[in-house]
Enzyme design. Structure first.
Site, PDB file in Angstrom:
ATOM      1  N   ARG A 147      -2.457 -13.512  -9.461  1.00 32.08           N
ATOM      2  CA  ARG A 147      -2.362 -13.248  -8.021  1.00 32.08           C
ATOM      3  C   ARG A 147      -3.776 -13.148  -7.476  1.00 32.08           C
ATOM      4  NH1 ARG A 147      -0.695  -7.439  -7.023  1.00 32.08           N
ATOM      5  NH2 ARG A 147      -2.811  -7.268  -6.232  1.00 32.08           N
TER       6      ARG A 147
ATOM      7  N   HIS B 297      -1.667  -7.679  -3.210  1.00 37.71           N
ATOM      8  CA  HIS B 297      -0.209  -7.777  -3.389  1.00 37.71           C
ATOM      9  C   HIS B 297       0.441  -8.290  -2.100  1.00 37.71           C
ATOM     10  CE1 HIS B 297       3.939  -6.958  -4.236  1.00 37.71           C
ATOM     11  NE2 HIS B 297       4.002  -6.133  -3.213  1.00 37.71           N
TER      12      HIS B 297
ATOM     13  N   TYR C  73      -7.737  -0.971  -7.358  1.00 42.41           N
ATOM     14  CA  TYR C  73      -7.258  -0.863  -8.739  1.00 42.41           C
ATOM     15  C   TYR C  73      -7.633  -2.047  -9.629  1.00 42.41           C
ATOM     16  CZ  TYR C  73      -3.550  -3.601  -6.475  1.00 42.41           C
ATOM     17  OH  TYR C  73      -2.867  -4.531  -5.750  1.00 42.41           O
TER      18      TYR C  73
HETATM   19  C1  LIG Z   1      13.778  -2.661  -6.347  1.00 34.64           C
HETATM   20  C2  LIG Z   1      12.416  -2.658  -5.761  1.00 34.64           C
HETATM   21  N1  LIG Z   1      11.549  -1.700  -6.131  1.00 34.64           N
HETATM   22  C3  LIG Z   1      10.324  -1.654  -5.601  1.00 34.64           C
HETATM   23  C4  LIG Z   1       9.927  -2.580  -4.683  1.00 34.64           C
HETATM   24  C5  LIG Z   1       8.538  -2.529  -4.075  1.00 34.64           C
HETATM   25  N2  LIG Z   1       7.757  -3.649  -4.612  1.00 34.64           N
HETATM   26  C6  LIG Z   1       7.647  -4.790  -3.916  1.00 34.64           C
HETATM   27  S1  LIG Z   1       6.850  -5.956  -4.781  1.00 34.64           S
HETATM   28  C7  LIG Z   1       6.613  -4.940  -6.088  1.00 34.64           C
HETATM   29  C8  LIG Z   1       5.908  -5.456  -7.306  1.00 34.64           C
HETATM   30  C9  LIG Z   1       6.517  -6.703  -7.831  1.00 34.64           C
HETATM   31  O1  LIG Z   1       5.807  -7.156  -8.940  1.00 34.64           O
HETATM   32  P1  LIG Z   1       6.177  -8.506  -9.680  1.00 34.64           P
HETATM   33  O2  LIG Z   1       7.619  -8.517 -10.015  1.00 34.64           O
HETATM   34  O3  LIG Z   1       5.229  -8.672 -10.788  1.00 34.64           O
HETATM   35  O4  LIG Z   1       5.973  -9.623  -8.557  1.00 34.64           O
HETATM   36  P2  LIG Z   1       4.602 -10.009  -7.816  1.00 34.64           P
HETATM   37  O5  LIG Z   1       4.558  -9.208  -6.559  1.00 34.64           O
HETATM   38  O6  LIG Z   1       3.479  -9.727  -8.718  1.00 34.64           O
HETATM   39  O7  LIG Z   1       4.736 -11.456  -7.497  1.00 34.64           O
HETATM   40  C10 LIG Z   1       7.149  -3.684  -5.834  1.00 34.64           C
HETATM   41  C11 LIG Z   1       7.084  -2.544  -6.754  1.00 34.64           C
HETATM   42  C12 LIG Z   1      10.868  -3.552  -4.319  1.00 34.64           C
HETATM   43  N3  LIG Z   1      10.579  -4.495  -3.397  1.00 34.64           N
HETATM   44  N4  LIG Z   1      12.089  -3.569  -4.862  1.00 34.64           N
END
Ligand SMILES: Cc1ncc(C[n+]2csc(CCOP(=O)(O)OP(=O)(O)O)c2C)c(N)n1
Ligand SMILES: [Mg+2]
Lengths: 332, 379
Positions: free
Chosen positions: B263, B267, B276
């Site tokens: 990424r 985020h 971080y």
């Molecule tokens: C069930 C749920 N818990 C928490 C969140 C908040 N949240 C949004 S994105 C994220 C991280 C996602 O990480 P990853 O699956 O690695 O995808 P990336 O964003 O790195 O593409 C979190 C914790 C959410 N959207 N849904």
């Protein structure tokens, strides 16, 4: 942790107040630990736990895997084993995976073990709309949990209340869901005591006294109600009650006020049907029937999915809708 | 009795085009179907230029207050597009999360839909007829079950189609992920699981997210073919995805692909990764950008040069400014829109009242009870 110059001068935000309460409880009670997604190094996506991992270490402020059922379920185990866990669910929309653990275990353990096993945990959850956020970041599910026997449901609207209620929740022997209205997180500052204090769970607060009509609300809606009161003519006297605890809610405070005013409007962001407004209206008709001069009104979210943010302000009860309802009730 | 080994496992990593533009001809020989032909690679690269530019513009729209929170896709275009190229347009189906815009656009989603979604407008989710995908999925780790169910329907109806789902490394921690993997594999449905391992789930690095060395090995527990690929290598992603998709189509069941990528941005626009993340780590990954190596590859084959780069960057600007214009030109929906899609058929009486009066207050809904203006009539 000494307060910053800003806090000393201008007071604390809701975020500061919660952070301070967490730090103070962690300081004097080694059983207290925080766990959740991004709560550690990042200090939470709203920075509510900012600096706590640095201060208390990675074993007490724990960045967990991305799994709400895991967060809630392990917090239950920690609590059973004598810890005082404070799990965070990042947004109310992500309580879904935690629901089973929260309602089928946390809420029921004391009863099903006839008191042999108890679950003293406080789950912190940002709640509510109005911050221009994406989908599932703006809902108000408090009635679902108020309708879950065995859970206490708290939602402060001010920094002072947040600190006192959070400390009371952490020290409470039962599971508490502590909703933090995100629209209020940084909306204003307030001078609050630096030492620890508690506010009893289940005690409402009279925000402004009045004699003509009672408005009952909680969370961010408190401020929409205050704005509505500002629009009232001089000779109208409205009593505003901030419920602060959704379950067990302070029925005495509501009843006492409505017996005095004879009129009531309940305001909440959550959908109207089967919302807490229904319960409060029902309590009022049970206890104030002969004092009522008008039907109890509800100003609430619609019975729809919370719209994305282009339409969220049309959905959320605002000062205009609240003021109109107050006037209709007065004119009845 | 001696201990017996009852199961052994290993994970392979596939890379065809490395970060310096060096191509392994043995892994993807010229002319073979598992190798993207020159015209495909060229089209993909041109498309990436547009995707990258739109992504940068979306970021700026948020910064200037013209759009809400937006998750940048920057750096992950090859993982998305490699899969998209291997799938059949108009036949295979996508269940995405939010970091594979390129795949959705390639499969026909109008570009402005993604902007509309992040502009707080559900019409960005109203997938046009014939475009085969679900809208962006916000609750992490949930949509893989839908892909499994869709694939199940294909199997029941004996349709030669494949459901493909994208998700992040963090998503593999959710229970739903494991349930989807188990269902897909016990039911042997034509579903392909694509994990974009971009090393981070907001602020949580992969090492804290999981204790397994790879994400790919999680599939072994479900008896599913699995592979780790260089997710910044369009050719590796394409080759692995093609194999998995065609296996699924031929009745060979589900597969798992871990696309290792990064990424490059925060985020979302609500995040500040400097809190971080080690800037050196980001710096190192900038060098592994999927577009840099693809450009080297195309240039080496005489298909690309600086003039063409400049020409297509200009073209991308024109396309993107049209997309932005379209998205911003769409008026805020009327308040009816809050209500009208709640159910099929007429709304329940109470909801119809709420819609007609924009009130939830019972007095406001009963004009005879209080002197109400004419527009707020009872339905
Ligand atoms: C069930 C749920 N818990 C928490 C969140 C908040 N949240 C949004 S994105 C994220 C991280 C996602 O990480 P990853 O699956 O690695 O995808 P990336 O964003 O790195 O593409 C979190 C914790 C959410 N959207 N849904
Ligand atoms: Mg990730």
């Amino acid at each position: 942790m000494p307060r910053s110059d800003m806090m000393i001068e201008k007071g604390l935000t809701l975020v500061d107040a919660i952070n301070e309460a967490l730090a103070q409880e962690m300081e004097h009670d080694q059983r207290v630990i925080l766990l959740g997604e991004d709560v550690g190094l990042n200090g939470g996506v709203f920075r509510v736990t900012d600096g706590l991992q640095k201060r208390f270490g990675v074993d007490r402020v724990v960045d967990t895997p991305l799994a709400e059922s895991g967060i809630m379920g392990t917090a239950i185990g920690l609590a059973m084993a004598g810890m005082r866990p404070i799990p965070e669910i990042q947004f109310e929309g992500f309580l879904g995976p935690a629901y089973d653990q929260l309602t089928n275990h946390a809420a029921r353990y004391r009863t099903r073990s006839r008191g042999a096993i108890t679950i003293p945990l406080t789950v912190r959850v940002p709640v509510g709309g109005g911050i221009h956020a994406p989908e599932l970041h703006s809902d108000s599910p408090e009635a679902i949990y108020a309708h879950t026997p065995g859970l206490k449901v708290v939602m402060p609207s001010t920094p002072y209340d947040a600190k006192g209620l959070l400390i009371a929740s952490i020290r409470d022997p039962d599971p508490v869901i502590f909703f933090e209205p995100k629209r209020v997180y940084r909306s204003f500052r307030e001078h609050i005591p630096e030492e620890e204090y508690t506010i009893p769970i289940g005690q409402a607060k009279v925000v402004s006294e009045g004699t003509d009509l009672t408005v009952v609300t909680w969370g961010a809606s408190v401020f929409e109600c205050l704005a509505a009161l500002d629009r009232m003519p001089e000779d109208v006297s409205v009593e505003l009650i901030d419920l602060r605890t959704i379950y067990p809610f302070d029925a005495d405070a509501v009843v006492e006020s409505v017996r005095k005013t004879g009129r009531c409007v309940v305001v909440h962001e959550a959908p109207k049907t089967a919302g807490m407004g229904a319960e409060i209206s029902s309590i009022i008709q049970e206890h104030c029937f002969l004092h009522l001069k008008s039907p109890v009104q509800r100003v609430a979210g619609f019975d729809t999915v919370m719209p994305y943010y282009k339409l969220e302000l049309d959905y959320l009860p605002d000062a205009t809708r609240i003021a109109e309802s107050i006037q209709q009730t007065l004119a009845y | 009795m001696p201990l017996k080994t009852v199961y052994k496992a290993q994970i392979e990593n596939l890379q065809v085009l490395d970060e310096n533009g060096v191509f392994d001809e043995k892994l993807a020989p010229e002319g073979k179907p598992e190798r993207l032909a020159d015209d495909q690679a060229l089209e993909a690269y041109k498309f990436m230029i547009v995707c990258r530019h739109l992504d940068e513009v979306a970021f700026k729209l948020q910064r200037s207050g013209r759009m809400g929170t937006y998750p940048q896709n920057k750096g992950q275009e090859a993982a998305a597009l490699g899969v998209a190229l291997a799938a059949r347009k108009g036949e295979d189906f996508f269940c995405p999360c939010y970091r594979e815009n390129a795949a959705l656009w390639w499969h026909g989603l109008p570009m402005h839909y993604i902007l509309l979604h992040w502009m707080g407008d559900e019409r960005g989710n109203q997938i046009p007829e014939g475009v085969r995908m679900t809208p962006l999925s916000i609750p992490i780790g949930t949509q893989m079950l839908h892909a499994t169910g869709i694939a199940w329907a294909y199997k029941i109806r004996k349709e030669p189609r494949v459901a493909i789902t994208f998700f992040g490394d963090g998503a593999t921690s959710e229970g739903d992920f494991h349930e989807a993997m188990n269902f897909a594999s016990t039911l042997q449905v034509p579903c392909v699981f694509i994990c974009q391992n971009n090393h981070w789930a907001i602020s949580v690095p992969r090492e804290i997210q999981m204790n397994s060395e790879t994400v790919a090995q999680k599939a072994i527990a479900y008896g599913m073919p699995t592979i780790q690929v260089d997710g910044n290598d369009l050719f590796a992603v394409y080759k692995a995805a093609r194999e998995a998709i065609e296996r699924a189509r031929a009745g060979g069941g589900p597969s798992f692909i871990e696309a290792v990528t990064y990424r490059l941005g925060d985020h979302t626009t609500a995040d500040d990764a400097r809190r971080y993340r080690d800037p050196n780590e980001v710096e190192a990954w900038i060098g592994k950008d999927p577009m840099i190596r693809l450009r080297k590859y195309l240039s080496a084959r005489g298909l690309w040069d600086d003039a063409r780069q400049a020409e297509h960057e200009e073209k991308a600007k024109v396309i993107v400014s049209e997309v932005v214009k379209t998205a911003e030109g769409i008026e805020k929906p009327t308040t009816d829109d809050i209500f009208d899609h709640t159910f099929a058929g007429p709304l329940p009486v109470e909801l119809e009242r709420q819609k007609a009066t924009m009130r939830t207050s019972s007095l406001g809904q009963e004009p005879e009870q209080a002197g109400l203006s004419g527009e707020a009539r009872r339905m």
